[in-house]
Design an enzyme around this catalytic site. Structure first.
Site, PDB file in Angstrom:
ATOM      1  CG  ASP A  19      12.638 111.797 127.317  1.00 35.04           C
ATOM      2  OD1 ASP A  19      13.515 111.361 128.318  1.00 35.04           O
ATOM      3  OD2 ASP A  19      11.428 111.388 127.595  1.00 35.04           O
TER       4      ASP A  19
HETATM    5  N1  DQQ Z   1      10.405 111.332 130.152  1.00 35.81           N
HETATM    6  C1  DQQ Z   1       9.881 110.027 130.194  1.00 35.81           C
HETATM    7  C2  DQQ Z   1       8.618 110.307 129.292  1.00 35.81           C
HETATM    8  C3  DQQ Z   1       8.128 111.625 129.877  1.00 35.81           C
HETATM    9  C4  DQQ Z   1       9.371 112.350 130.059  1.00 35.81           C
HETATM   10  C5  DQQ Z   1      10.690 108.934 129.593  1.00 35.81           C
HETATM   11  C6  DQQ Z   1       9.470 113.285 131.412  1.00 35.81           C
HETATM   12  O1  DQQ Z   1       7.576 109.429 129.509  1.00 35.81           O
HETATM   13  O2  DQQ Z   1       7.380 112.353 128.916  1.00 35.81           O
HETATM   14  O3  DQQ Z   1      12.178 109.176 130.161  1.00 35.81           O
HETATM   15  O4  DQQ Z   1      10.595 114.008 131.321  1.00 35.81           O
END
Ligand code: DQQ
Length: 464
Positions: A19
């Site tokens: 992300d």
């Molecule tokens: N990736 C998720 C989120 C979390 C993160 C979404 C963990 O909810 O914070 O892809 O890498």
């Protein structure tokens, strides 16, 4: 360099990224953070990678901004946001404790502060929010803070699940450190909501969330800490896990609302035979706007035009079959199509096409079924890469005379924008060396392509 690594999409210098986190612009400089495993091309040991840019196209990598404070029992720095507060920037993120979600630490919301935009420290007040803030409410999967300012103070939303359904919780603060819980901003029908964030458009808002599939949005208003006057539920990008997930956004110094999303790598399958030392990319930054009917419009940032190289253009083509003679794996293509000639017809743009015809990725525009599809059936001879179609609805004509299709292809990423409204992102991993042809054909009869332009795209300058 490996042939699948994008040339003008952002990637981490090496190893894993997911992300995008906490983008902002300050004194002209854009900052991007992202979920990063600095030591392996797979998810784990999550840090915040950091890069800066003057144009959202060319980037300079900096050292990771946040690392887990292992000595405090922190094992990952999950997703979050940044808040510019005078000369100081505060990063908010979800701190995951040892044995993820264990009862003694689990998920907490932490902050880090910085004034030189290169170094970040976690103040002693952490954690800033703990789950006992919710009184008796059992909120699960509580994470991914997003903070913004209203006239009477700061707001934060966090994603999670309540009674098995995804939702966004809302909190208030006067000074960013003490927060009070104000209930559920909104709850959906899907499972967990990850990475909720929003943009304001005067008295209207668009709430975005990632429910473990396609990123979705809801346009409406906020009153009394609840999402009200809902105008539209929409899909941001039909790629989902195949191409676009966990978006976030920020307003830049020109007042543009910029949306960023993660382009996952999972499509290459478990046994993909390449020595890849990287995984994941960032989708092209998009400027978003809200139409009066509550529908979102999305356009890749115009700065990308600086990468346009050699141009080939064709006018008023009557397509039975057109072999453009063009070969490229890193290009932008614009097609303007007369919708009347699409009746009973499908227009197909084949890209990444090999001379032998065995490999090609087909983008079908089918007015009869009102669909736009990235068909990956023949994208690769590798048996285990994902080949499911990525499909979306054609936007309503809106009085537009021509259908406008913009396609950005970049080694293994395809992003498609139809009339700046319907977006599809997908990954493909062709195996043959010459899978680089660009061809147009129609299923029966003639489709009139009023304008076709292809620009070879130069590599962005992304350096350490
Ligand atoms: N990736 C998720 C989120 C979390 C993160 C979404 C963990 O909810 O914070 O892809 O890498």
């Amino acid at each position: 360099m490996d042939r699948y690594r994008p040339r003008y999409h952002f990637t981490a210098p090496h190893n894993w990224m997911n992300d995008p986190n906490g983008p902002f612009q300050l004194n002209g400089e854009y900052h991007l953070f992202y979920q990063h495993n600095p030591s392996k091309p797979e998810w784990g040991d999550i840090h915040w990678g950091h890069a800066v840019s003057l144009d959202l196209v060319n980037w300079t990598h900096l050292s990771p901004a946040l690392a887990p404070s292992y000595e405090l029992g922190e094992s990952h720095c999950f997703s979050g946001c940044a808040v510019v507060n005078g000369d100081e920037v505060a990063l908010f993120y979800t701190s995951i404790g040892e044995g993820d979600r264990n009862p003694t630490h689990g998920a907490e919301q932490w902050m880090a502060k910085g004034t030189d935009m290169r170094t970040w420290h976690k103040p002693d007040i952490n954690p800033v929010l703990t789950s006992d803030l919710h009184g008796g409410l059992q909120i699960k999967d509580w994470r991914d803070p997003y903070v913004w300012k209203e006239q009477d103070g700061w707001r934060m939303i966090l994603g999670g699940t309540f009674e098995e359904k995804g939702c966004a919780m809302i909190y208030h603060s006067d000074e960013l450190e003490n927060w009070s819980f104000k209930g559920l901003l909104h709850q959906g029908d899907e499972g967990i909501w990850e990475c909720p964030h929003l943009f304001r458009f005067d008295d209207r808002v668009v709430l975005f969330y990632s429910p473990s599939s396609q990123v979705r949005y809801i346009s409406g208003k906020i009153s009394g800490d609840r999402l009200t006057d809902i105008q539209k539920h929409g899909t941001v990008d039909h790629g989902g896990w195949d191409g676009f997930y966990a978006s976030t956004g920020f307003v830049d110094e020109q007042g543009r609302r910029v949306l960023l999303g993660w382009v996952p790598e999972g499509n290459r399958g478990e046994d993909f035979p390449a020595e890849l030392n990287w995984a994941g990319a960032l989708a092209l930054p998009r400027i978003v706007d809200l139409k009066p009917n509550g529908v979102l419009s999305m356009v890749p940032v115009p700065e990308l035009a600086e990468l346009r190289g050699e141009n080939s253009s064709f006018n008023d083509i009557r397509v039975g079959q057109l072999s453009t003679g063009l070969h490229s794996t890193s290009f932008e293509c614009l097609l303007e199509i007369d919708p009347r000639t699409l009746e009973n017809n499908t227009l197909t743009l084949s890209i990444f096409a090999s001379a032998c015809g065995q490999e090609h990725t087909d983008i079908h525009l089918d007015a009869a079924s009102n669909a736009i599809t990235i068909d990956r059936t023949h994208s690769s001879l590798y048996p285990n890469v994902h080949k499911s179609p990525v499909k979306g609805e054609l936007p309503s004509a809106d009085g537009a005379e021509l259908i406008k299709l913009r396609i950005f292809a970049d080694q293994s990423i395809i992003e498609v924008f139809v009339n700046d409204e319907t977006c599809l992102t997908a990954r493909v991993y062709p195996s043959l060396e010459d899978s680089n042809g660009i061809e147009l054909r129609s299923s029966s009869g003639e489709v009139i392509v009023s304008n076709m332009q292809v620009w070879e795209m130069k590599a962005a300058d992304i350096r350490a």
